[in-house]
Scaffold this motif. Structure first.
Motif, PDB file in Angstrom:
ATOM      1  N   ALA A 101       0.855  -1.182   0.000  1.00 50.55           N
ATOM      2  CA  ALA A 101       0.000   0.000   0.000  1.00 50.55           C
ATOM      3  C   ALA A 101       0.893   1.234   0.000  1.00 50.55           C
ATOM      4  O   ALA A 101       1.498   1.571   1.015  1.00 50.55           O
ATOM      5  N   TYR A 102       0.979   1.877  -1.146  1.00 51.15           N
ATOM      6  CA  TYR A 102       1.763   3.097  -1.273  1.00 51.15           C
ATOM      7  C   TYR A 102       0.949   4.293  -0.802  1.00 51.15           C
ATOM      8  O   TYR A 102      -0.280   4.249  -0.749  1.00 51.15           O
ATOM      9  N   ARG A 103       1.627   5.398  -0.527  1.00 46.12           N
ATOM     10  CA  ARG A 103       0.917   6.649  -0.240  1.00 46.12           C
ATOM     11  C   ARG A 103       0.106   7.053  -1.473  1.00 46.12           C
ATOM     12  O   ARG A 103      -1.001   7.563  -1.364  1.00 46.12           O
ATOM     13  N   ASP A 104       0.654   6.786  -2.642  1.00 48.30           N
ATOM     14  CA  ASP A 104      -0.005   7.097  -3.907  1.00 48.30           C
ATOM     15  C   ASP A 104      -1.040   6.009  -4.215  1.00 48.30           C
ATOM     16  O   ASP A 104      -0.688   4.846  -4.406  1.00 48.30           O
ATOM     17  N   LEU A 105      -2.305   6.381  -4.250  1.00 45.03           N
ATOM     18  CA  LEU A 105      -3.372   5.418  -4.505  1.00 45.03           C
ATOM     19  C   LEU A 105      -3.232   4.784  -5.879  1.00 45.03           C
ATOM     20  O   LEU A 105      -3.452   3.571  -6.050  1.00 45.03           O
ATOM     21  N   ASP A 106      -2.845   5.567  -6.888  1.00 41.97           N
ATOM     22  CA  ASP A 106      -2.701   5.026  -8.240  1.00 41.97           C
ATOM     23  C   ASP A 106      -1.580   3.995  -8.301  1.00 41.97           C
ATOM     24  O   ASP A 106      -1.701   2.967  -8.980  1.00 41.97           O
ATOM     25  N   ALA A 107      -0.471   4.259  -7.590  1.00 46.07           N
ATOM     26  CA  ALA A 107       0.633   3.299  -7.573  1.00 46.07           C
ATOM     27  C   ALA A 107       0.208   2.004  -6.904  1.00 46.07           C
ATOM     28  O   ALA A 107       0.595   0.899  -7.334  1.00 46.07           O
ATOM     29  N   THR A 108      -0.597   2.113  -5.865  1.00 45.36           N
ATOM     30  CA  THR A 108      -1.112   0.921  -5.183  1.00 45.36           C
ATOM     31  C   THR A 108      -2.005   0.132  -6.120  1.00 45.36           C
ATOM     32  O   THR A 108      -1.889  -1.105  -6.223  1.00 45.36           O
ATOM     33  N   ALA A 109      -2.908   0.823  -6.818  1.00 45.30           N
ATOM     34  CA  ALA A 109      -3.818   0.159  -7.746  1.00 45.30           C
ATOM     35  C   ALA A 109      -3.046  -0.538  -8.856  1.00 45.30           C
ATOM     36  O   ALA A 109      -3.370  -1.670  -9.255  1.00 45.30           O
ATOM     37  N   GLU A 110      -2.022   0.130  -9.360  1.00 46.05           N
ATOM     38  CA  GLU A 110      -1.225  -0.475 -10.430  1.00 46.05           C
ATOM     39  C   GLU A 110      -0.535  -1.746  -9.941  1.00 46.05           C
ATOM     40  O   GLU A 110      -0.477  -2.759 -10.656  1.00 46.05           O
ATOM     41  N   ARG A 111      -0.037  -1.723  -8.727  1.00 49.11           N
ATOM     42  CA  ARG A 111       0.643  -2.898  -8.165  1.00 49.11           C
ATOM     43  C   ARG A 111      -0.325  -4.067  -8.002  1.00 49.11           C
ATOM     44  O   ARG A 111       0.068  -5.240  -8.139  1.00 49.11           O
ATOM     45  N   LEU A 112      -1.597  -3.760  -7.723  1.00 45.10           N
ATOM     46  CA  LEU A 112      -2.596  -4.811  -7.481  1.00 45.10           C
ATOM     47  C   LEU A 112      -3.167  -5.401  -8.765  1.00 45.10           C
ATOM     48  O   LEU A 112      -4.019  -6.299  -8.697  1.00 45.10           O
ATOM     49  N   GLY A 113      -2.741  -4.919  -9.899  1.00 45.14           N
ATOM     50  CA  GLY A 113      -3.147  -5.532 -11.159  1.00 45.14           C
ATOM     51  C   GLY A 113      -4.640  -5.508 -11.396  1.00 45.14           C
ATOM     52  O   GLY A 113      -5.276  -4.455 -11.355  1.00 45.14           O
ATOM     53  N   ARG A 114      -5.236  -6.684 -11.622  1.00 48.60           N
ATOM     54  CA  ARG A 114      -6.652  -6.731 -11.994  1.00 48.60           C
ATOM     55  C   ARG A 114      -7.580  -6.331 -10.843  1.00 48.60           C
ATOM     56  O   ARG A 114      -8.762  -6.118 -11.069  1.00 48.60           O
ATOM     57  N   ASP A 115      -7.055  -6.231  -9.638  1.00 46.19           N
ATOM     58  CA  ASP A 115      -7.856  -5.725  -8.512  1.00 46.19           C
ATOM     59  C   ASP A 115      -7.624  -4.234  -8.278  1.00 46.19           C
ATOM     60  O   ASP A 115      -8.216  -3.651  -7.369  1.00 46.19           O
ATOM     61  N   GLY A 116      -6.773  -3.624  -9.091  1.00 46.57           N
ATOM     62  CA  GLY A 116      -6.443  -2.222  -8.882  1.00 46.57           C
ATOM     63  C   GLY A 116      -7.648  -1.309  -8.977  1.00 46.57           C
ATOM     64  O   GLY A 116      -7.819  -0.392  -8.171  1.00 46.57           O
ATOM     65  N   ARG A 117      -8.506  -1.571  -9.981  1.00 45.13           N
ATOM     66  CA  ARG A 117      -9.684  -0.723 -10.145  1.00 45.13           C
ATOM     67  C   ARG A 117     -10.615  -0.869  -8.950  1.00 45.13           C
ATOM     68  O   ARG A 117     -11.193   0.122  -8.484  1.00 45.13           O
ATOM     69  N   ARG A 118     -10.757  -2.070  -8.427  1.00 48.50           N
ATOM     70  CA  ARG A 118     -11.631  -2.280  -7.259  1.00 48.50           C
ATOM     71  C   ARG A 118     -11.058  -1.585  -6.024  1.00 48.50           C
ATOM     72  O   ARG A 118     -11.800  -1.015  -5.224  1.00 48.50           O
ATOM     73  N   TRP A 119      -9.731  -1.659  -5.859  1.00 47.77           N
ATOM     74  CA  TRP A 119      -9.103  -0.990  -4.708  1.00 47.77           C
ATOM     75  C   TRP A 119      -9.315   0.517  -4.795  1.00 47.77           C
ATOM     76  O   TRP A 119      -9.648   1.166  -3.805  1.00 47.77           O
ATOM     77  N   ARG A 120      -9.139   1.058  -5.995  1.00 42.66           N
ATOM     78  CA  ARG A 120      -9.334   2.494  -6.176  1.00 42.66           C
ATOM     79  C   ARG A 120     -10.783   2.881  -5.891  1.00 42.66           C
ATOM     80  O   ARG A 120     -11.053   3.889  -5.244  1.00 42.66           O
ATOM     81  N   ARG A 121     -11.722   2.068  -6.371  1.00 36.86           N
ATOM     82  CA  ARG A 121     -13.137   2.355  -6.146  1.00 36.86           C
ATOM     83  C   ARG A 121     -13.487   2.276  -4.664  1.00 36.86           C
ATOM     84  O   ARG A 121     -14.333   3.023  -4.167  1.00 36.86           O
ATOM     85  N   LEU A 122     -12.811   1.389  -3.940  1.00 34.94           N
ATOM     86  CA  LEU A 122     -13.051   1.238  -2.504  1.00 34.94           C
ATOM     87  C   LEU A 122     -12.502   2.428  -1.726  1.00 34.94           C
ATOM     88  O   LEU A 122     -13.163   2.958  -0.823  1.00 34.94           O
ATOM     89  N   MET A 123     -11.293   2.867  -2.073  1.00 37.29           N
ATOM     90  CA  MET A 123     -10.581   3.843  -1.252  1.00 37.29           C
ATOM     91  C   MET A 123     -10.730   5.293  -1.696  1.00 37.29           C
ATOM     92  O   MET A 123     -10.715   6.207  -0.860  1.00 37.29           O
ATOM     93  N   ALA A 124     -10.858   5.544  -2.978  1.00 35.28           N
ATOM     94  CA  ALA A 124     -10.818   6.930  -3.478  1.00 35.28           C
ATOM     95  C   ALA A 124     -11.875   7.831  -2.835  1.00 35.28           C
ATOM     96  O   ALA A 124     -11.548   8.964  -2.423  1.00 35.28           O
TER      97      ALA A 124
END
Length: 494
Positions: A101-124
């Motif tokens: 989990a990076y400070r940068d939400l986009d970097a975290t989403a990119e690292r999570l691959g196919r779950d990145g969009r879901r993580w962003r939708r959850l946290m943003a």
């Protein structure tokens, strides 16, 4: 000693927050601490090498960056630097890349691959409303949120966490969020753990998970300096065994219900006394401190960039370990939180040696030495770690209470984090801080909003006491230039 307007028992973050608030209202405040040093869970010690400082309890402080009390108190203006790690927290998984989990939400989403969009939708959305989310979840649980958009944001996410692991599909994303939920030190999944996962999870991308430069004690030092600047004092090495020992008009107790019973049980009404006796305590934390040579040899080097590391394996493994702790069943593979402070604060490493901080979640009262347990858990993800260890000290959950009486059986949350006790701490009353005894208030983590270094329990208790006992309805300003002198309002009648 001269009579004080306010006596505070306990100098943990909540006791000091209460003391600062009362002193800034112009009252004479005296803090009583039984330990030789103030700070409670913020204390530290040079355990093995006089040059290397270890945090004996709390080490990482997302809540100190997020809470309304500390936002206004402004630690940075008082010389306390909250340093941000390269990665807020990480979760290694055998045979897979570590979840980060990076400070940068986009970097975290990119690292999570196919779950990145879901993580962003959850946290943003939570990141956009971060102050409102923090204020709501760190409130006294008795009022409407200032940001009315927050409950509609939280409710469906908490329900999703309870039922479906938030819709996340990859093992990395599921483990990443489950590790954060495990900070609740209780049964997973659940509504309280969901709230904690959302609060801490989004803070990684908002205020961060910082470490104070030089150690957690810097926060306590800033609070005590402010207290003294406003006429207050701290008496250390003094155990208060009975409320009758305190010569003050108002008393605030940074203690658990068990502590209140010990201080004044014979004075309390039977019904309230029974309610306090029914208060439940949660699983324990067993502490392991290591002095090591060099960085931890993580199998995945990216883990070495994380300020906090969760050692729990897959989501299923983390759930199993936490449920075992709740049931009181010892396991050889407990969930472990680990911090290598020098990752974030390089000055904590001296002469190639550095501290390593770790908690294992274990059954309440567990008497096992945590050092071998934690060492095995680290070795699973960092083979060769044991070879870097110069010295180690373990404090079993059963012994942690001797370090801090607010940790019964090792419960560092000062009370089980259940749905009922998340709201009704310590008893189901409208004002959870006020006791039936005239002028006596609870201000510990056993009151809302519960554990962590945020100061809000003490701040809310102080506000309640100011209103009722001194007729002061407007909280005093907490900023570096705020407050009034003791002579302006000391002894003020309601």
């Amino acid at each position: 000693m001269t009579r004080a307007d306010v006596a505070v028992v306990g100098s943990g973050p909540n006791g000091l927050a209460a003391a600062v608030t009362m002193a800034r209202a112009g009252l004479i405040v005296r803090v009583h601490e039984q330990a030789a040093a103030f700070g409670g869970g913020l204390r530290g010690e040079a355990l093995f090498d006089s040059r290397v400082w270890h945090d004996v309890c709390a080490a990482v402080h997302p809540m100190a960056a997020a809470s309304a009390f500390f936002r206004e108190f402004d630690l940075a203006a008082r010389g306390v630097r909250l340093l941000q790690p390269p990665v807020a927290y990480g979760h290694p998984i055998e045979g897979r890349p570590a979840a980060l989990a990076y400070r940068d939400l986009d970097a975290t989403a990119e690292r999570l691959g196919r779950d990145g969009r879901r993580w962003r939708r959850l946290m943003a959305p939570l990141v956009r409303h971060s102050a409102g989310v923090a204020d709501f979840l760190l409130s006294g649980q008795r009022s409407l949120p200032r940001d009315l958009a927050v409950p509609p944001l939280l409710a469906p996410r908490m329900l999703s966490h309870l039922l479906r692991a938030d819709g996340l599909r990859t093992e990395e994303a599921r483990a990443l969020l489950t590790g954060v939920a495990a900070h609740s030190v209780g049964r997973l999944p659940g509504v309280p753990s969901g709230a904690i996962a959302l609060l801490l999870g989004h803070l990684a991308h908002a205020g961060g998970w910082p470490l104070p430069e030089g150690g957690s004690v810097r926060i306590a030092e800033a609070l005590v300096a402010d207290l003294r600047a406003h006429g207050g004092s701290v008496v250390t090495g003094q155990r208060v065994a009975d409320l009758a020992e305190l010569d003050a008009r108002v008393v605030l107790l940074d203690t658990t219900p068990r502590g209140l019973l010990a201080l004044a049980g014979h004075r309390l009404p039977p019904r309230y006394r029974r309610a306090l006796a029914r208060f439940r305590y949660g699983p324990g934390a067993a502490k392991a401190d290591f002095l090591v040579e060099g960085p931890i040899p993580w199998a995945d080097p990216d883990v070495g960039r994380a300020g906090t590391v969760h050692l729990g394996g897959t989501r299923a493994e983390t759930l199993a370990a936490e449920r075992a702790a709740v049931r009181g069943e010892p396991t050889d593979e407990p969930f472990v939180l680990l911090v290598d402070p020098a990752v974030t604060d390089p000055g904590r490493a001296v002469g190639g040696r550095r501290p390593v901080w770790a908690y294992a979640h274990v059954p309440n009262g567990d008497a096992r030495d945590p050092v071998p347990l934690v060492t095995r858990r680290i070795e699973r993800y960092a083979p060769g770690f044991a070879d870097t260890v110069v010295a180690a000290r373990g404090v079993p959950a059963a012994a942690y209470e001797s370090y801090n009486p607010n940790y019964p059986g090792g419960d560092i949350g000062a009370g089980a984090i259940t749905l009922t006790q998340s709201v009704f701490r310590p008893t189901p009353t409208w004002n959870p801080y006020r006791t039936p005894l005239p002028g006596v208030y609870l201000c510990s983590a056993s009151t809302p909003p519960g554990p962590s270094v945020h100061g809000m329990c003490g701040y809310f208790a102080a506000q309640a006491a100011l209103r009722r006992e001194f007729g002061i309805t407007t909280p005093p300003p907490l900023g570096p230039k705020g407050g009034v002198t003791p002579t302006e309002t000391s002894g003020r009648a309601p």
